[in-house]
Scaffold this motif. Sequence first.
Motif, PDB file in Angstrom:
ATOM      1  N   TYR A  10     -52.201  99.457  78.121  1.00 21.11           N
ATOM      2  CA  TYR A  10     -50.827  99.718  78.554  1.00 21.11           C
ATOM      3  C   TYR A  10     -50.753  99.665  80.077  1.00 21.11           C
ATOM      4  O   TYR A  10     -51.539 100.332  80.781  1.00 21.11           O
ATOM      5  N   CYS A  12     -48.776 100.721  83.230  1.00 22.62           N
ATOM      6  CA  CYS A  12     -47.747 101.669  83.679  1.00 22.62           C
ATOM      7  C   CYS A  12     -46.779 100.992  84.656  1.00 22.62           C
ATOM      8  O   CYS A  12     -45.595 101.331  84.695  1.00 22.62           O
ATOM      9  N   ARG A  15     -44.917  98.455  82.434  1.00 24.33           N
ATOM     10  CA  ARG A  15     -44.444  99.106  81.199  1.00 24.33           C
ATOM     11  C   ARG A  15     -44.447  98.132  80.018  1.00 24.33           C
ATOM     12  O   ARG A  15     -43.453  97.949  79.320  1.00 24.33           O
ATOM     13  N   GLU A  35     -45.846 106.359  77.288  1.00 25.81           N
ATOM     14  CA  GLU A  35     -46.365 106.548  78.641  1.00 25.81           C
ATOM     15  C   GLU A  35     -46.571 108.027  78.949  1.00 25.81           C
ATOM     16  O   GLU A  35     -47.581 108.420  79.567  1.00 25.81           O
ATOM     17  N   GLN A  39     -50.265 109.501  79.868  1.00 24.01           N
ATOM     18  CA  GLN A  39     -50.515 110.101  81.173  1.00 24.01           C
ATOM     19  C   GLN A  39     -50.869 111.584  81.075  1.00 24.01           C
ATOM     20  O   GLN A  39     -51.406 112.162  82.025  1.00 24.01           O
TER      21      GLN A  39
END
Length: 599
Positions: A10, A12, A15, A35, A39
């Motif tokens: 993934y 960030c 996205r 997300e 995280q």
Amino acid sequence: MELLFSQYQYSCHKRVLYKRDELIVLKRNQTLLLEYFLQNPNDIHSKDDILDVVWQNKVVSEQVVFQTISQLRAIFGEQSIKTYSKKGYKWQYPVSKGGVSEPLLSPQNIAKNKKSPYVLYTAISSVFILLILLLASQWQTPSPQISLHLAINDHVSDSQSKLQQTDINALSNDALFSVKPVAVPESNQQHFLSPQQAWKSAQLPQQSWLFWGDIYPSEQGVFLHYGLSRDTRHWQGYTFGETAEKAMLALREQLNRLHDVEFFSTSKAIRLAELQTMHAAAPNNEEVTLLLAKHLIHAKQPDIAMVHLDKLLHNQGYKQKAYRAQAQWLIGMIYKIRKQHQQSAHRLTLMNEELKQTTLRPLQHDYINTSAWLHYEQGNIDPMFRVLEEAITLTKQQKEPLAQFEFHMLYSILAKKVDNTSKQYAQLNKAQALLIDHNLSDSNKAIVYFHFALFTEDNKLALPYLKRILNIPRTASNYWVLDHALEMLVTYYIEVGDFKSAHALFDGAIKQPAHLLLKAQVLLAQGLIDDARPLLQDAFNKARLTHNKPASLNSALALYQLAYSTPEIKREYLAFLQTNGSQQWLKQHGVTSAIALEH
């Protein structure tokens, strides 16, 4: 920064999500929630926290959280997100960083701060504290698993395929449920009829749930009819899969959905208000919608129930047949209650069309039962008997003695209503023979004894049968028999002036409105008005809370008729009777003239 977990990557910054080299398209809310989990993988996130982060200042219901969680589980697997009861959700896959991240202190900053050891000390301390907090979050005590006990019965002859001990691994979900086998003496069909008694017979710990299921292979896949019970709380529904394994996976998903709406959090009986809350949280859950509609019908709100049922009829696909068939059946029942027989018959025809390509026997039996009653109400006696004879032949071929017993009893009841004495006694004797031959549950004996009591011409001769009924376990299918037997005994003892025997029928605290009303009638017969009044008021209040219209009307009538009621209070009860009683009921109980005088 890129985050890696399982087979996924993934970004960030962009996205976007990849599975190996394949782009996985996510919706905006799915992306933001994923997300947030990635995280903060070591934290348990409450629904409120998720709403604040993902939906921010938008006004939405908690249902969006449940839906998005379910969508992520569908993509990454059920085990990807763990639910902690009354706490929140936690990501389960290990997460690692795939790109070069900025150090907490860059070499330039370290050089800059050589003359400032305090800054360096503060930074190192912060990192140390952060590590401790991360470790502590992993040490949080998880919520205990929900204990399901799968009913295993090898002693009762049962032609229907059912969930077995070998299915336990497929049902187990380490995050939420533990599943163990438990030996039970009765068939699954009996459990569906009397789930509360089934739970008691299994002798499970107070916090445990009894669980059972029947498998119905059909043209395009497999339907699974399952049930859950704990003390006074129970549930049943259907899942579907192209194979038995996929039907089991669908069942696991449904159990998770029930957990998300906190079905397992209490053992109290399900009420209308709770179902409305559950439906607001899970508006697309077909089983919640069906049960809500049933409670609305019971609460005399059929028009609202039909709105929900119509929604179910728009769900297309073979796997939705069980829900559409039940929706058609309930709409047909509403029309039947309203004496709109043509519309009711049409809905039953549509129900039968849904069931033609399936082997869903329980729903087929509901269709036959309602069709027989509808023929009776329309005066179609020969078709009524023909439907029942075909049903008895069918259940005999299917080797379902309990269903066969029920149709013999229904045949006997309807034969009595049309004054066919020979069929009435013949069917009753056949039903009794089935009870003995197949060692069916004692709870089924209630209706047999009740009819023996009704067939006696002398009320005194009926007493032994009525007393036997009160010693039979109370179930969802025979409660009305037990209530009628109690009412007949109370009426008899009042008539003969045996008040001691009448009071002896009520053991312990009385909770049900109808029973409170009967106890009050005994006291009124003794002239103890001051003792009867609080029982009548309690019955009146509880009947309204539980939408028990007959008990609320009868208790209001008794309170209205009390000699010491003030005019103002009498007017209040009269207004309630006028608002809630039908014209026929008001006339039958002599209230119409009182209303006329009041106006």
